[in-house]
Design an enzyme around this catalytic site. Sequence first.
Site, PDB file in Angstrom:
ATOM      1  N   LYS A  34     -15.207  79.003  27.048  1.00 19.47           N
ATOM      2  CA  LYS A  34     -14.889  77.689  26.475  1.00 19.47           C
ATOM      3  C   LYS A  34     -13.708  77.056  27.220  1.00 19.47           C
ATOM      4  CE  LYS A  34     -17.721  77.679  22.822  1.00 19.47           C
ATOM      5  NZ  LYS A  34     -18.529  78.769  23.409  1.00 19.47           N
ATOM      6  N   SER A  62     -23.672  76.206  25.576  1.00 15.85           N
ATOM      7  CA  SER A  62     -22.532  75.544  24.941  1.00 15.85           C
ATOM      8  C   SER A  62     -21.599  74.844  25.933  1.00 15.85           C
ATOM      9  CB  SER A  62     -21.744  76.542  24.087  1.00 15.85           C
ATOM     10  OG  SER A  62     -21.040  77.435  24.902  1.00 15.85           O
TER      11      SER A  62
END
Lengths: 203, 203
Positions: B151, B114
Amino acid sequence: MMTDRQKKFLDFIEGFINDNGYSPSIREIAKGMGLSSTSSVKKMLDRLTDGGFLNRSNSIARGIDMPSKGIPVLGRIKAGVPVEAEENIEGYMKLDRLTIRSGGGFFLKVDGDSMKDEAILDGDYVLIKPSPVITHGQIGAFRVNGEVTLKTFRQDSEGIFLMPANEDFDPILIGEYDDFAVIGIMKMVMRMTEGGHNAFEPA
Amino acid sequence: MMTDRQKKFLDFIEGFINDNGYSPSIREIAKGMGLSSTSSVKKMLDRLTDGGFLNRSNSIARGIDMPSKGIPVLGRIKAGVPVEAEENIEGYMKLDRLTIRSGGGFFLKVDGDSMKDEAILDGDYVLIKPSPVITHGQIGAFRVNGEVTLKTFRQDSEGIFLMPANEDFDPILIGEYDDFAVIGIMKMVMRMTEGGHNAFEPA
DNA sequence: TATACAGGCGAACAAATGTTCCCTGTTTCA
DNA sequence: TGAAACAGGGAACATTTGTTCGCCTGTATA
């Protein structure tokens, strides 16, 4: 697990080793901890050794080895458990080991984006292990006509190519008369972010 | 600079410290180097100390401190000079420092792609420095509804978002009722390649 | 209330460990 | 062609350093 007192001993010893590069003698520990008897220290060391908080061989002067576990490595985190719980620890990274075992290796600071599709960016550090040989497909450092470059090594019926990982760059075909040498193989990529340099900068 | 013989002494001492966690006594060095007189060893140690190859205080048992410079970092390589020449060395990476200074930090093993557009791949290790706060734009580790994720942190008038760096993934909007916590800030990315694990694996 | 155990003191003792002195060679370099 | 530096030997010696053995004080805890 460990009493406060024991923790203080450990801290003192760790600090001493940190400052001096070798461990303290029993008498030095006594002085540092404000004790007057060496036997008190010895008993404390025995307790710590029994508890596995330090390694020590009998009768060896300054023979305390602080088993630094290294930095914990967390893998898949289990739901419902605190992130840093023991159960999540997969192992420990012993960075000091690398310093020693890298014997002869060096970090090359990456200049440019020619390997960006391999997730190697400008400014990254790559650990190069010197080697005169390299296998097709491996990434390594090469010297071509006096320039040093990091590329993927390709060798097939068409010859030897140094492949960039960025469409803006062209492969380098090694000609017969080029000055060419394999410097070494890339073993690791390292990137500092968000002030990571502070904790870890080239001195 | 240093004779072959001196280099061998240094290697022996370094190996001994590596194996035992404390330095060898003069007699142990003598045995290890095949010498029969302790005075020969002492004189050799004196030479090495004078040369700055090791630190040693007199009269201190097993008091040898190997000043490990760390792993050399090479930057722009000068043409016409051997790659590993002094002139090309920009500095030294002291990885052991990191172990010490990372106090409380940990490596998180990256699971999934990701963050691939940030050049962080599946299997990479990222060093997380625990922190309850993080700034817009920084990459960090977060706990969202029991899951831990890496993230980019985004906070604006629309709320808090955890941004992936991969178009196949969607941003995560942190709702009012979500279980959410900032675990820490990413300070470093590390990737092992081509057997790098052998030189540097979680134990 | 015994018993175990963490902490400590002191002194005597036993090893382990570093230092010094005096020698014999070889190599290096001005 | 000497002086200096490197390498190593052997033995006596001086310290440093770890160990052991009583003995004492609290604090738990079964």
